[in-house]
Design a protein around this motif. Structure first.
Motif, short mmCIF file in Angstrom:
data_model
loop_
_atom_site.label_atom_id
_atom_site.label_comp_id
_atom_site.label_asym_id
_atom_site.label_seq_id
_atom_site.Cartn_x
_atom_site.Cartn_y
_atom_site.Cartn_z
N ASN A 1 -34.10 19.46 82.77
CA ASN A 1 -34.08 18.19 82.49
C ASN A 1 -32.79 18.09 81.74
O ASN A 1 -32.25 18.91 80.82
N SER A 2 -32.29 17.08 81.78
CA SER A 2 -31.10 16.74 80.91
C SER A 2 -31.18 16.81 79.45
O SER A 2 -30.28 17.43 78.87
N SER A 3 -32.25 17.00 78.91
CA SER A 3 -32.66 17.13 77.58
C SER A 3 -32.31 18.46 76.94
O SER A 3 -32.25 18.76 75.85
N LEU A 4 -32.45 19.60 77.74
CA LEU A 4 -32.25 21.11 77.63
C LEU A 4 -33.52 21.33 76.70
O LEU A 4 -33.49 22.52 76.16
N LEU A 5 -34.47 20.66 76.42
CA LEU A 5 -35.47 20.78 75.65
C LEU A 5 -36.83 21.41 76.11
O LEU A 5 -37.80 21.22 75.54
N GLY A 6 -36.89 21.75 77.49
CA GLY A 6 -37.97 22.10 78.12
C GLY A 6 -38.59 20.89 78.80
O GLY A 6 -37.99 19.97 78.87
N GLY A 7 -39.54 21.51 79.92
CA GLY A 7 -40.31 20.51 80.35
C GLY A 7 -41.28 20.98 81.55
O GLY A 7 -41.92 22.02 81.06
N GLY A 8 -41.53 20.49 82.64
CA GLY A 8 -42.33 20.88 83.64
C GLY A 8 -41.59 21.90 84.58
O GLY A 8 -40.49 22.26 84.65
N GLY A 9 -42.35 22.37 85.46
CA GLY A 9 -42.13 23.21 86.66
C GLY A 9 -41.28 24.79 86.36
O GLY A 9 -41.78 25.33 85.26
N VAL A 10 -40.12 24.79 87.02
CA VAL A 10 -39.22 25.93 86.56
C VAL A 10 -38.82 25.99 84.89
O VAL A 10 -39.00 26.81 84.34
N ASP A 11 -38.49 24.69 84.73
CA ASP A 11 -37.86 24.44 83.25
C ASP A 11 -39.04 24.75 82.08
O ASP A 11 -38.72 25.61 81.43
N GLY A 12 -40.23 24.62 82.33
CA GLY A 12 -41.28 24.76 81.44
C GLY A 12 -41.51 26.12 81.67
O GLY A 12 -41.74 27.03 80.47
N ALA A 13 -41.69 26.61 82.81
CA ALA A 13 -42.02 28.30 82.99
C ALA A 13 -40.95 29.18 82.08
O ALA A 13 -41.41 30.09 81.31
N ILE A 14 -39.64 28.68 82.42
CA ILE A 14 -38.56 29.61 81.62
C ILE A 14 -38.66 29.34 80.04
O ILE A 14 -38.65 30.54 79.30
N HIS A 15 -38.75 28.32 79.49
CA HIS A 15 -38.97 27.94 78.23
C HIS A 15 -40.21 28.83 77.53
O HIS A 15 -40.24 29.49 76.55
N ARG A 16 -41.48 28.72 78.32
CA ARG A 16 -42.67 29.45 77.79
C ARG A 16 -42.62 30.87 77.82
O ARG A 16 -42.73 31.41 76.86
N LYS A 17 -42.07 31.20 79.04
CA LYS A 17 -41.98 32.75 79.00
C LYS A 17 -40.72 33.45 78.41
O LYS A 17 -40.80 34.64 77.82
N GLY A 18 -39.84 32.66 78.11
CA GLY A 18 -38.48 33.20 77.56
C GLY A 18 -38.57 33.24 76.08
O GLY A 18 -37.97 33.90 75.41
#
Length: 174
Positions: free
Chosen positions: A24-41
């Motif tokens: 998402n535009s915030s670059l600070l995580g979110g749901g879906g793919v974005d959330g998964a990448i931030h959680r696991k990364g």
């Protein structure tokens, strides 16, 4: 020319040089793919995203643009974040979806990446029809691969069988 392949699976498990984040535009995580990448990364990704927000991207990342960070604990070396467009039945935003794929590959090439894994950008919460997304994604990466000769592999990592099947049909047709 880069090989294009499809796999059904989890993008956070891809052992490629780059994984593309449907951010998402915030670059600070979110749901879906974005959330998964931030959680696991892990926190390293978020820390670099916060640095980006404190610098050039103070108002966030614009739709269709792309920027790289570390991949943290992911098997990949880097994450390229791109913001996909929200589907609209009244406005053609296809060029923005194409920009996500083009700009992500160009950033990956600048990093020296030889392999890139993409999700099905904008097909989740942004409601982009999968067939249209597959057509745009595949056409754009084929075109952009000519400009990025160092990239040998472009992989689409598709979360469910229905999405995989649509991408496979589109790939076979071209």
């Amino acid at each position: 020319m880069a090989a294009i392949e499809l796999v059904k699976g989890d993008i956070t498990r891809q052992d490629t040089d780059v994984v593309v984040n449907a951010a998402n535009s915030s670059l600070l995580g979110g749901g879906g793919v974005d959330g998964a990448i931030h959680r696991k990364g892990g926190p390293e990704i978020l820390a670099e995203c916060r640095e980006l927000r404190a610098g050039h991207y103070g108002k966030g990342l614009k739709t269709g643009h792309a920027v790289a960070t570390t991949a943290g604990k992911l098997p990949a070396h880097w994450v390229v974040h791109t913001v996909g467009p929200v589907w609209s039945g009244s406005e053609d935003r296809s060029a923005l979806l194409a920009d996500c794929h083009r700009n992500s590959l160009l950033v990956a090439a600048e990093l020296g990446a030889a392999s890139v894994a993409f999700p099905a950008i904008s097909t989740g919460i942004y409601r982009w029809p999968v067939r249209s997304a597959a057509e745009i994604a595949l056409a754009t990466v084929r075109e952009t691969a000519e400009e990025t000769p160092g990239i040998a592999l472009i992989r689409f990592v598709l979360f469910d069988q229905a999405t995989y099947d649509v991408f496979a049909e589109e790939l076979a047709e071209k």
